[in-house]
Design a protein around this motif. Sequence first.
Motif, mmCIF file in Angstrom:
data_model
loop_
_atom_site.group_PDB
_atom_site.id
_atom_site.type_symbol
_atom_site.label_atom_id
_atom_site.label_comp_id
_atom_site.label_asym_id
_atom_site.label_seq_id
_atom_site.Cartn_x
_atom_site.Cartn_y
_atom_site.Cartn_z
ATOM 1 N N ASN A 89 81.140 81.557 42.440
ATOM 2 C CA ASN A 89 80.300 82.540 42.841
ATOM 3 C C ASN A 89 81.302 84.032 42.955
ATOM 4 O O ASN A 89 80.907 85.370 43.041
ATOM 5 N N TYR A 90 82.403 83.653 42.963
ATOM 6 C CA TYR A 90 83.457 84.825 42.795
ATOM 7 C C TYR A 90 83.383 85.684 41.416
ATOM 8 O O TYR A 90 83.365 86.766 41.042
ATOM 9 N N GLY A 91 83.237 84.647 40.511
ATOM 10 C CA GLY A 91 83.182 85.180 38.859
ATOM 11 C C GLY A 91 81.936 85.812 38.866
ATOM 12 O O GLY A 91 81.792 86.901 38.086
ATOM 13 N N ALA A 92 80.849 85.326 39.494
ATOM 14 C CA ALA A 92 79.415 85.711 39.543
ATOM 15 C C ALA A 92 79.160 86.890 40.408
ATOM 16 O O ALA A 92 78.066 87.522 40.540
ATOM 17 N N LYS A 93 80.328 87.274 41.225
ATOM 18 C CA LYS A 93 80.257 88.392 42.232
ATOM 19 C C LYS A 93 79.254 88.183 43.362
ATOM 20 O O LYS A 93 78.576 89.002 43.693
ATOM 21 N N LYS A 94 79.029 87.101 43.677
ATOM 22 C CA LYS A 94 77.796 86.724 44.955
ATOM 23 C C LYS A 94 78.930 86.304 45.879
ATOM 24 O O LYS A 94 79.062 85.080 46.459
ATOM 25 N N TYR A 95 79.342 87.447 46.824
ATOM 26 C CA TYR A 95 80.378 86.999 47.780
ATOM 27 C C TYR A 95 79.785 86.541 49.059
ATOM 28 O O TYR A 95 80.336 85.883 49.760
ATOM 29 N N GLU A 96 78.467 86.873 49.287
ATOM 30 C CA GLU A 96 77.959 86.594 50.535
ATOM 31 C C GLU A 96 77.796 84.842 50.449
ATOM 32 O O GLU A 96 77.816 84.272 51.542
ATOM 33 N N ARG A 97 77.759 84.149 49.247
ATOM 34 C CA ARG A 97 77.481 82.941 49.253
ATOM 35 C C ARG A 97 78.677 82.291 49.437
ATOM 36 O O ARG A 97 79.096 80.963 49.992
ATOM 37 N N ILE A 98 80.100 82.745 49.252
ATOM 38 C CA ILE A 98 81.260 82.461 49.578
ATOM 39 C C ILE A 98 81.516 82.382 50.967
ATOM 40 O O ILE A 98 82.249 81.540 51.598
ATOM 41 N N ALA A 99 81.121 83.569 51.571
ATOM 42 C CA ALA A 99 81.303 83.628 53.207
ATOM 43 C C ALA A 99 80.583 82.285 53.676
ATOM 44 O O ALA A 99 81.161 81.767 54.705
#
Length: 468
Positions: free
Chosen positions: A307-317
Motif C-alpha cells: 500500500n505504500y508502493g500504491a500510495k494508499k496511506y490510509e490503509r497503512i494507518a
Amino acid sequence: MDEKSEFLGKDNIRKLLFKLSVPIVIGLLVQAIYNVVDTFYVGMVYGADSVQAIGGLSIAFPVQMIIMAFGIVLGTGGSSIISRALGARESEKAERVLGNVFSLSLVLSVLIAIPCLYYLDPILKVFGATAGVLPYARDYLKYIILGGTVFVFGVAVQNIVRSEGNARLAMNAMILGGGLNIFLDPVFMFGFGMGVKGAAIATVISQTIASIWLLLYYIQGKGAVRFRAETLKPDLKIIKEIGAIGTGSFIMECSNSVMMIFVYNALATYGGDVAIAVFGVVMKINSFIFMTLLGMAFGLQPVVGFNYGAKKYERIAEAVKLSLIATTTVGLLGLVIIYFLKEQLLGLFSTDPEYLELGKNAIMIMLLGTPLIGMNVITSTLFQALGKAKPAFLLSISRQLLFLIPAVVLLPQFYQLNGVWAAFPVSDSLAFMLSGFMLFRIYRIFKESKYSSKTDAGSETAEKISSV
C-alpha cells in the motif's frame, strides 16, 4: 505476476491482517514447539545431568541465531523491496531481488561456517559457557553450523513468500520443518543414542527438506515473483538496498545474541549452571508469546509495503492501529497464562528443586514487560516495510543493545541475580517509550493524508515520510 498480490491493496484490512498473520503465527509456534521439544528430550536423555545439558543448548542458541540472522537480513530487506515493487508494478526489479537473495544465501552461509567451526570453543566461552555446559553446547552447535545454508536460505525465502501475500505457504514450510524435527528428535536422540548431537542432526535434516520445498515453489514458477536463473548474478545496487533495509533486523537478532553474552556471563557469576539453564527455559517458554507477536508483525509487512508502493496511506494507518491492539492484547494474555502455569511449565524440563525455585522467581520478574513488546515489534516492522533503514535500525537495537545490556551490567551490582532478571522489564519499558514516540510521528502523517484534498497529496505524504 503482480495480479496475485492485488488483494493487498483491496481487501478489508482487518480480514487481511487475520488472513496473513494466522498462518505465520501457526508456523512460528510450531518452530517454538520444536525448540521446546529439543530441550524436553534433552532433559529426559540426560537425567541427573539435565541441568548442564539444557544449559549447553541455551548457550548454543544465540550462536545459532546469529547464523539465522543472515537469512533474516536477506529476507526482511528483500521482502520489503519486493512488496513495494509489486505495489508499484515493477516486476523486473522484484525478480532481480529474488535471484540475489538466492545467491547471497549460499555465499553468506559458507562465509559464516568457516570461522565459526574453527573458533567454536572460544566463541562458546565468550557467550559464558562454563566447564559443565561447554561439551553439550559444542556437540550441538557444530552440526547446526555445518547445515547453515539451509537455515539462511529457509529464513530468507519464508520472508520473500510472505511479501507476495502467500502466508499459507510460509506456514506450511515451517510446519513441515517443525513437524519433521519433532518426529526425528527421538529417533536420533533415543534410537541412535546420539543425545544433543541427534537433536542438532534432526534439526538440520528437517530444515533441509523444508528449504527444498520452498526452492521448488519458485523454480516451478508458482510464485507471484518469477524466478529466472540470470537473476542470480549479484547486483550491487540491489545488494546495498537489501543490506540497508535488512540491517535493522540483522542487528536486532545479533544484538539479541550479543545481549546474551552479557546475560550468560552475569548468570555464571551470580547463579552458575542452574541459572543458565533457568534462563534458557524461560526464554523458550516466552518464545510462544514473542513468536505470536512476530507473526502478527510479519503479516503486517506486506500490507504496509504494497500500500505504500500504491500510495494508499490510509490503509497503512488502519493496519498499524489494529496490529498494535492485537499484539498488546496477546502479550497481556500470554503473561497471565504463564504466571498461573509457571510451576507446571518449568517442571516439563527438569525436576531439580533448585532449578524449580529459581525458575519461578525468574519468570515472575523477567516477563513483566511482555505486554509492551508489541509496540517495538510492530514499529520496527513498519519502518522496514516503508524502506526507512535508519529508524528501523534504531528500533531494532533499542531493546537489546541500547537498554538491556546497560541494565544487565548495572542492576546485578545492586540486586545480584534478581538484577539480571529485572533488566528485561526495564529494557522493555524503555523500548516501548522510544517506539511510541517514533510511531506517533509517522502515524500522524498517514492520518493527515486521509483527510487531505490536494491532488498531489500522495507525493506530499511520501516526502513527509522520507524526512522522518
